[in-house]
Design a protein around this motif. Structure first.
Motif, mmCIF file in Angstrom:
data_model
loop_
_atom_site.group_PDB
_atom_site.id
_atom_site.type_symbol
_atom_site.label_atom_id
_atom_site.label_comp_id
_atom_site.label_asym_id
_atom_site.label_seq_id
_atom_site.Cartn_x
_atom_site.Cartn_y
_atom_site.Cartn_z
ATOM 1 N N TYR A 73 9.788 -4.184 4.524
ATOM 2 C CA TYR A 73 10.367 -3.304 3.549
ATOM 3 C C TYR A 73 9.732 -3.861 2.036
ATOM 4 C CZ TYR A 73 13.405 -1.803 7.347
ATOM 5 O OH TYR A 73 13.756 -1.285 8.511
ATOM 6 N N GLY A 74 9.055 -4.883 2.021
ATOM 7 C CA GLY A 74 8.514 -5.250 0.533
ATOM 8 C C GLY A 74 9.659 -5.803 -0.034
ATOM 9 N N VAL A 75 8.933 -6.325 -1.450
ATOM 10 C CA VAL A 75 9.887 -6.742 -2.344
ATOM 11 C C VAL A 75 9.458 -6.269 -3.701
ATOM 12 C CG1 VAL A 75 10.301 -9.094 -3.708
ATOM 13 C CG2 VAL A 75 9.937 -9.217 -1.110
ATOM 14 N N SER A 76 10.608 -5.903 -4.579
ATOM 15 C CA SER A 76 10.279 -5.075 -5.680
ATOM 16 C C SER A 76 11.239 -5.733 -6.918
ATOM 17 C CB SER A 76 10.378 -3.620 -5.907
ATOM 18 O OG SER A 76 9.693 -2.975 -4.980
ATOM 19 N N ASN A 77 10.535 -5.910 -8.081
ATOM 20 C CA ASN A 77 11.535 -6.487 -8.975
ATOM 21 C C ASN A 77 11.405 -5.316 -10.295
ATOM 22 O OD1 ASN A 77 12.627 -7.779 -11.094
ATOM 23 N ND2 ASN A 77 10.881 -9.210 -11.354
ATOM 24 N N THR A 78 12.629 -4.396 -10.323
ATOM 25 C CA THR A 78 12.709 -3.456 -11.271
ATOM 26 C C THR A 78 11.651 -2.510 -11.031
ATOM 27 O OG1 THR A 78 11.239 -4.238 -12.899
ATOM 28 C CG2 THR A 78 13.614 -4.939 -13.228
ATOM 29 N N ASN A 79 10.643 -2.235 -11.767
ATOM 30 C CA ASN A 79 9.801 -1.126 -11.450
ATOM 31 C C ASN A 79 8.358 -1.697 -10.957
ATOM 32 O OD1 ASN A 79 11.246 0.956 -12.335
ATOM 33 N ND2 ASN A 79 10.825 0.518 -14.326
ATOM 34 N N LYS A 80 8.273 -2.906 -10.741
ATOM 35 C CA LYS A 80 7.143 -3.578 -10.156
ATOM 36 C C LYS A 80 7.392 -3.967 -8.897
ATOM 37 C CE LYS A 80 4.067 -7.555 -10.978
ATOM 38 N NZ LYS A 80 3.801 -8.712 -12.066
ATOM 39 N N VAL A 81 5.949 -3.788 -8.097
ATOM 40 C CA VAL A 81 5.957 -3.881 -6.553
ATOM 41 C C VAL A 81 5.480 -5.361 -6.431
ATOM 42 C CG1 VAL A 81 5.038 -3.360 -4.220
ATOM 43 C CG2 VAL A 81 5.965 -1.514 -5.991
ATOM 44 N N ILE A 82 6.346 -6.532 -6.071
ATOM 45 C CA ILE A 82 5.814 -7.649 -5.643
ATOM 46 C C ILE A 82 4.969 -7.732 -4.249
ATOM 47 C CG2 ILE A 82 6.242 -9.947 -5.604
ATOM 48 C CD1 ILE A 82 8.501 -9.335 -7.538
ATOM 49 N N MET A 83 5.732 -7.031 -3.429
ATOM 50 C CA MET A 83 4.989 -7.033 -1.992
ATOM 51 C C MET A 83 5.174 -5.709 -1.386
ATOM 52 S SD MET A 83 5.980 -9.051 1.511
ATOM 53 C CE MET A 83 5.850 -10.858 0.995
ATOM 54 N N PRO A 84 4.031 -4.898 -1.172
ATOM 55 C CA PRO A 84 4.284 -3.789 -0.676
ATOM 56 C C PRO A 84 4.673 -3.502 0.653
ATOM 57 C CG PRO A 84 1.949 -4.438 -0.831
ATOM 58 C CD PRO A 84 2.540 -5.362 -1.386
ATOM 59 N N PRO A 85 5.121 -2.488 1.154
ATOM 60 C CA PRO A 85 6.074 -2.230 2.403
ATOM 61 C C PRO A 85 4.782 -2.301 3.566
ATOM 62 C CG PRO A 85 6.922 -0.719 0.731
ATOM 63 C CD PRO A 85 5.755 -1.353 0.178
ATOM 64 N N ASP A 86 5.296 -2.600 4.750
ATOM 65 C CA ASP A 86 4.223 -2.761 5.627
ATOM 66 C C ASP A 86 4.828 -2.048 6.963
ATOM 67 O OD1 ASP A 86 2.917 -3.510 8.134
ATOM 68 O OD2 ASP A 86 2.002 -5.190 7.161
ATOM 69 N N GLN A 87 4.392 -0.797 7.390
ATOM 70 C CA GLN A 87 5.088 0.160 8.426
ATOM 71 C C GLN A 87 5.112 -0.670 9.624
ATOM 72 O OE1 GLN A 87 6.449 2.838 7.209
ATOM 73 N NE2 GLN A 87 7.103 2.870 9.332
ATOM 74 N N GLU A 88 3.817 -1.350 9.881
ATOM 75 C CA GLU A 88 3.856 -1.904 11.275
ATOM 76 C C GLU A 88 5.339 -2.889 11.394
ATOM 77 O OE1 GLU A 88 0.984 -4.622 14.103
ATOM 78 O OE2 GLU A 88 0.216 -3.734 12.299
ATOM 79 N N GLN A 89 5.358 -3.642 10.329
ATOM 80 C CA GLN A 89 6.572 -4.764 10.506
ATOM 81 C C GLN A 89 7.765 -4.045 10.488
ATOM 82 O OE1 GLN A 89 5.747 -7.479 10.899
ATOM 83 N NE2 GLN A 89 4.011 -8.278 9.320
ATOM 84 N N ILE A 90 7.941 -2.772 9.931
ATOM 85 C CA ILE A 90 9.166 -1.969 9.817
ATOM 86 C C ILE A 90 9.353 -1.508 11.283
ATOM 87 C CG2 ILE A 90 10.164 0.158 8.918
ATOM 88 C CD1 ILE A 90 8.891 -0.375 6.423
ATOM 89 N N GLN A 91 8.277 -1.007 11.838
ATOM 90 C CA GLN A 91 8.326 -0.321 13.322
ATOM 91 C C GLN A 91 8.676 -1.645 13.981
ATOM 92 O OE1 GLN A 91 4.472 1.409 14.020
ATOM 93 N NE2 GLN A 91 4.966 3.326 12.878
ATOM 94 N N ASN A 92 8.300 -2.902 14.014
ATOM 95 C CA ASN A 92 8.637 -3.952 15.033
ATOM 96 C C ASN A 92 10.137 -4.176 14.825
ATOM 97 O OD1 ASN A 92 5.919 -4.482 15.760
ATOM 98 N ND2 ASN A 92 5.590 -5.894 14.228
ATOM 99 N N PHE A 93 10.637 -4.229 13.709
ATOM 100 C CA PHE A 93 11.915 -4.559 13.182
ATOM 101 C C PHE A 93 12.935 -3.430 13.911
ATOM 102 C CE2 PHE A 93 15.776 -4.590 10.464
ATOM 103 C CZ PHE A 93 16.442 -5.651 10.900
ATOM 104 N N GLU A 94 12.593 -2.098 13.539
ATOM 105 C CA GLU A 94 13.605 -0.953 13.970
ATOM 106 C C GLU A 94 13.430 -0.843 15.738
ATOM 107 O OE1 GLU A 94 12.567 2.416 11.588
ATOM 108 O OE2 GLU A 94 13.897 1.307 9.847
ATOM 109 N N GLY A 95 12.213 -1.290 16.229
ATOM 110 C CA GLY A 95 11.980 -1.085 17.358
ATOM 111 C C GLY A 95 13.056 -1.938 18.298
ATOM 112 N N PHE A 96 12.778 -3.283 17.687
ATOM 113 C CA PHE A 96 13.729 -4.050 18.446
ATOM 114 C C PHE A 96 15.215 -3.898 18.325
ATOM 115 C CE2 PHE A 96 15.989 -8.428 18.556
ATOM 116 C CZ PHE A 96 15.567 -8.639 20.186
#
Length: 243
Positions: free
Chosen positions: A13-36
């Protein structure tokens, strides 16, 4: 498992600080988490009302029943932990590259409440439809719990070797008592101390002439032991001795 789940959430899901994206989302990791999570919804008992996982203070929290109930991964009971662990191991192996695979489970009923034993295999088949399951069990509640399956009984032959016998449980479905007796070889399902009491009463009357008074006395003896409901079994043992 815990570290991987937390990693999937942070990296997915990534990490953001106000309007700055520190770590962009990764759809594959999201699918892994939601799939489990979807697998857990199929595997875990419906009565606990599992809905979703949350990460709080670096702990994996199981949210249930609309948030009215919850538990941390490490505090799950033995049976729930066993189901989560089985689901996790299979899920981690199940990928697009390994969509067709075989799962071996020894004594699948370990740590599971009888209600869970009835459902564990049907739920696993539902959660992982592309997997083949080969399991061993001593539980009559697991035997025959999946209709479209091959069930083998392993028994010693006259030479002391183990033979396998294919059972027809699709056309000859059996209840738990019948499975214990005919397949697992446990012909008497009551506690040993109860069986001893029945044998004692049978020995007391076995040499007497058969008449209705015998059964009245048997009922009295059983009632004194709090076992009056077992009169039919006592009579059956008595009559077997007369044949």
């Amino acid at each position: 498992m815990k570290n991987t789940l937390i990693g999937w959430v942070i990296q997915g899901y990534g990490v953001s600080n106000t309007n700055k994206v520190i770590m962009p989302p990764d759809q594959e990791q999201i699918q892994n988490f939601e799939g489990f999570q979807e697998v857990l919804r199929k595997i875990l008992p419906t009565n606990i009302g599992f809905e979703e996982l949350e990460i709080r203070n670096m702990e994996v929290v199981f949210v249930c029943n609309g948030g009215n109930d919850e538990f941390v991964l490490e505090t799950a009971s033995g049976g729930i932990s066993a189901l989560i662990d089985i689901a996790w191991q299979i899920y981690m192996f199940s990928t697009q590259e390994k969509s067709d695979f075989t799962v071996l489970i020894d004594e699948v009923e370990n740590h599971l409440h009888p209600i869970m034993q009835r459902k564990v295999l049907p739920d696993l088949v539902k959660a992982f439809p592309n997997a083949r399951f080969i399991v061993s069990t001593h539980s009559p509640l697991v035997v025959g719990s999946v209709k479209d399956s091959s069930v083998y009984a392993l028994k010693h032959n006259s030479a002391g070797k183990v033979d396998s016998h294919l059972l027809d449980l699709q056309n000859q479905a059996k209840n738990a008592i019948e499975v214990l007796d005919e397949i697992l070889g446990v012909s008497f399902t009551m506690p040993i101390w109860v069986e001893d009491k029945l044998n004692f009463i049978n020995d007391k009357y076995k040499d007497r002439t058969t008449d209705p008074q015998i059964f009245t006395l048997m009922r009295k003896d059983l009632a004194e032991l709090g076992l009056e409901k077992l009169l039919p079994q006592a009579i059956e043992k008595y009559m077997e001795g007369k044949e």
